[in-house]
Write an enzyme that holds these catalytic residues in place. Structure first.
Site, PDB file in Angstrom:
ATOM      1  N   ALA A 132       0.661  -0.963   0.086  1.00 48.42           N
ATOM      2  CA  ALA A 132       0.062   0.088  -0.089  1.00 48.42           C
ATOM      3  C   ALA A 132       0.843   1.187  -0.004  1.00 48.42           C
ATOM      4  O   ALA A 132       2.175   1.170   0.163  1.00 48.42           O
ATOM      5  CB  ALA A 132      -0.866   0.008   1.290  1.00 48.42           C
ATOM      6  N   SER A 133       0.103   2.387  -0.124  1.00 46.74           N
ATOM      7  CA  SER A 133       1.017   3.763  -0.020  1.00 46.74           C
ATOM      8  C   SER A 133       1.775   3.806   1.283  1.00 46.74           C
ATOM      9  O   SER A 133       2.865   4.579   0.958  1.00 46.74           O
ATOM     10  CB  SER A 133       0.005   4.763  -0.331  1.00 46.74           C
ATOM     11  OG  SER A 133      -0.850   4.862   0.585  1.00 46.74           O
ATOM     12  N   ILE A 134       1.410   3.210   2.357  1.00 50.21           N
ATOM     13  CA  ILE A 134       2.241   3.822   3.499  1.00 50.21           C
ATOM     14  C   ILE A 134       3.144   2.592   4.092  1.00 50.21           C
ATOM     15  O   ILE A 134       4.206   2.663   4.643  1.00 50.21           O
ATOM     16  CB  ILE A 134       1.136   4.059   4.778  1.00 50.21           C
ATOM     17  CG1 ILE A 134       0.478   5.469   4.243  1.00 50.21           C
ATOM     18  CG2 ILE A 134       1.876   4.052   5.806  1.00 50.21           C
ATOM     19  CD1 ILE A 134      -0.555   5.853   5.346  1.00 50.21           C
ATOM     20  N   ALA A 135       2.626   1.433   3.646  1.00 50.46           N
ATOM     21  CA  ALA A 135       3.557   0.146   4.285  1.00 50.46           C
ATOM     22  C   ALA A 135       3.002  -1.123   3.254  1.00 50.46           C
ATOM     23  O   ALA A 135       2.260  -0.919   2.462  1.00 50.46           O
ATOM     24  CB  ALA A 135       2.997  -0.247   5.559  1.00 50.46           C
ATOM     25  N   LYS A 151       4.459  -5.838   9.141  1.00 49.08           N
ATOM     26  CA  LYS A 151       4.187  -4.640   8.575  1.00 49.08           C
ATOM     27  C   LYS A 151       5.328  -3.659   8.593  1.00 49.08           C
ATOM     28  O   LYS A 151       5.729  -3.388   9.470  1.00 49.08           O
ATOM     29  CB  LYS A 151       2.767  -4.158   8.898  1.00 49.08           C
ATOM     30  CG  LYS A 151       2.257  -3.058   8.340  1.00 49.08           C
ATOM     31  CD  LYS A 151       0.939  -2.540   8.899  1.00 49.08           C
ATOM     32  CE  LYS A 151       0.359  -1.189   8.026  1.00 49.08           C
ATOM     33  NZ  LYS A 151      -1.118  -0.873   8.491  1.00 49.08           N
ATOM     34  N   ASP A 281     -11.717   1.337   8.960  1.00 47.99           N
ATOM     35  CA  ASP A 281     -11.458   1.224   7.476  1.00 47.99           C
ATOM     36  C   ASP A 281     -11.826  -0.393   7.312  1.00 47.99           C
ATOM     37  O   ASP A 281     -11.281  -1.059   6.650  1.00 47.99           O
ATOM     38  CB  ASP A 281      -9.824   1.343   7.251  1.00 47.99           C
ATOM     39  CG  ASP A 281      -9.518   1.189   5.835  1.00 47.99           C
ATOM     40  OD1 ASP A 281     -10.244   1.764   5.022  1.00 47.99           O
ATOM     41  OD2 ASP A 281      -8.518   1.188   5.494  1.00 47.99           O
TER      42      ASP A 281
END
Length: 539
Positions: A132-135, A151, A281
């Site tokens: 994903a964009s963060i991790a 993660k 989420d």
């Protein structure tokens, strides 16, 4: 099969250098300026509609990268700023990113845990399970055989986000200086809020704390399971969590889907309306169905909190919406405290009545709490509506929850589930066959009454007004009141002298006599003299 351990022994490449702030600022400024010029040209001469402008804006944000994609996703929830078609255009934004290399992943893990990965894991899969964009996520196994997922925060993501947010804030302030009318939209505050959200999501140690809190709360639940974090293996950049295996929501048999929808909605009713702490989420990728039928929730990077007063107002709003009581819906909305003191209640009444009438024409499964909240926020654009972060998270959560439930069971009604819970004690223990409002309001009053009485009694005792007697004044009483007033004034002066002398003593101001400031000593002497005078003049 164990991966090649030589990866950790070889010299790993340094993380990619960040682009210079000046170059990045130029890129952002040119992209946003180009968009504004495009809007000015097309809106002024070609009269393009809002939706087309929003689609263009979404394309600009997509090109600017992850930080601006997140900004667009945040703006898609701001019904107080954008019209519905613009919100829909921005809601479709997704950050398309490739996984970073296994070498970088290993480097981040070893830097975070302070030792080679072979000392922590018996196995570490070099290929990312998801990105994903963060991790991104890697599967692994602990020395005792426990299956886990690791993660890992994307290298440089936090620094890039901070740089982008600083640049964007300066640009917004500059634009507002040239166009003062834009200040009423609170654009700088929106940028600050997005930046705060980024910092929260980037800190995996905070996410680990949220996971542990949810895991403890639902540990014995027959319906919900949350894979716990592993003690000692969580930092701000790496989080190790137990691995869980389950079925994705797509293609579930209808009976299993309906059961899963019920368990998921029931859990969120408890999280939001009873606990005030909820997973923010719930899109289909973060929800699994285990073999035993339990629901497994993943990814706690976004969580929401609702304090007690807002929770009561939300309960009232949900009950009012269930009963389709327009006046109660408006009252509950105003009780949320999102609008200013001078709010015109009449602004919201026609919106709610239209909403109620529209719901009456559709089956219960099509009623939407998130849509109701969004319409009321939109109606208050001219009424100084203030949206706290947690209400935005709640609106987004309800929207995602409704979409996930429709995927699981298209005929499932969240409103019916809320109605069912009105009798379980989650909202209120008292109920009425005719209306829930009266017992609900009476219950709130009963709960608040001891606190209100205690505050009133405290105020009365402080003012020594426990008994208020009507006495006809005479000359002696007036003289006594006058003397009392002078003593009070003198006492305040004396207190001021003590405070001032203490400050002079602390900071050693002015001339000194030995080790003592002369001004402080004089102040203390005068204060003590006045204290004795006040004590002798009590009669």
């Amino acid at each position: 099969m164990r991966p090649d351990r030589s990866v950790s022994a070889a010299r790993l490449p340094d993380r990619p250098p960040q682009r210079s702030a000046l170059r990045r600022a130029t890129q952002i400024a040119m992209a946003l300026t180009g968009f504004l010029l495009w809007v000015a040209w097309h809106r002024g001469l070609m009269r393009c509609d809002t939706h087309r402008a929003a689609e263009r804006f979404a394309q600009v944000l997509q090109r600017l990268g992850t930080t601006f994609v997140k900004l667009g996703q945040h703006l898609s929830l701001r019904a107080d700023v954008l019209p519905p078609d613009a919100q829909r255009a921005l809601a479709s934004l997704q950050a398309h990113v490739a996984p970073f290399s296994s070498e970088q992943a290993v480097q981040e893990v070893e830097a975070a845990l302070g030792r080679p990965w072979q000392e922590v894991f018996a196995r570490f899969d070099m290929q990312a399970l998801a990105a994903a964009s963060i991790a991104q996520i890697h599967r692994a196994a602990l020395p005792d055989g426990t299956e886990v997922v690791v993660k890992i925060r994307r290298p440089g993501a936090a620094e890039q986000a901070e740089t982008d947010m600083r640049i964007l804030r300066r640009l917004v302030l500059t634009i507002q200086w040239f166009v003062p009318s834009l200040r009423r939209w609170g654009l700088a505050a929106i940028v600050d809020e997005v930046a705060a959200n980024f910092r929260y999501e980037m800190d995996l140690s905070r996410e680990a704390s949220s996971v542990r809190r949810f895991a403890d709360a639902w540990r014995d639940s027959p319906d919900i399971v949350l894979p716990d974090v592993v003690d000692g293996l969580c930092t701000s950049t790496v989080m190790v969590q137990q691995f869980s295996r389950g079925a994705h929501l797509h293609g579930l048999p209808p009976a299993m889907g309906a059961a899963a929808a019920g368990k998921l909605v029931d859990s969120y009713i408890v999280q939001i309306f009873r606990d005030g702490f909820f997973h923010g989420d719930p899109h289909p990728g973060n929800v699994f169905v285990m073999d035993d039928g339990r629901i497994c929730l993943h990814d706690f990077g976004i969580v929401g909190r609702v304090d007690r007063s807002m929770r009561r107002a939300l309960v009232a709003f949900a009950l009012a919406f269930v009963e389709q009581d327009a006046d109660w819906v408006v009252d509950a909305w105003l009780d949320l405290g999102l609008v200013g003191e001078g709010t015109d209640r009449a602004v919201f009444v026609p919106v709610v009545r239209t909403l109620v009438a529209d719901c009456a024409e559709h089956p219960l499964k099509d009623w939407s709490l998130s849509d109701a909240l969004a319409q009321l926020v939109a109606a208050g654009r001219t009424q100084d509506v203030r949206l706290p972060r947690d209400l935005l998270v709640l609106t987004r959560t309800l929207l995602l929850l409704e979409g996930t439930v429709r995927l699981l069971a298209p005929d499932f009604s969240i409103i019916e589930a809320i109605s069912r819970h009105t009798a379980t004690g989650i909202f209120d223990e008292r109920k009425s066959a005719a209306s829930q409002r009266l017992p609900y309001e009476l219950g709130n009053a009963a709960n608040a009454l001891p606190t209100l009485l205690a505050r009133r009694l405290h105020s009365v005792l402080r003012q020594r007004e426990l008994l208020q007697l009507s006495i006809k004044p005479d000359v002696r009483m007036l003289s006594g009141i006058d003397r009392l007033g002078r003593r009070i004034a003198l006492a305040l002066v004396t207190l001021g002298l003590y405070i001032a002398s203490s400050l002079l003593m602390q900071h050693a101001v002015g001339p000194r006599w030995g080790d003592m400031p002369v001004l402080a000593l004089l102040g203390y002497a005068l204060a003590i003299r006045l204290t004795f005078f006040i004590a002798r003049s009590r009669g």
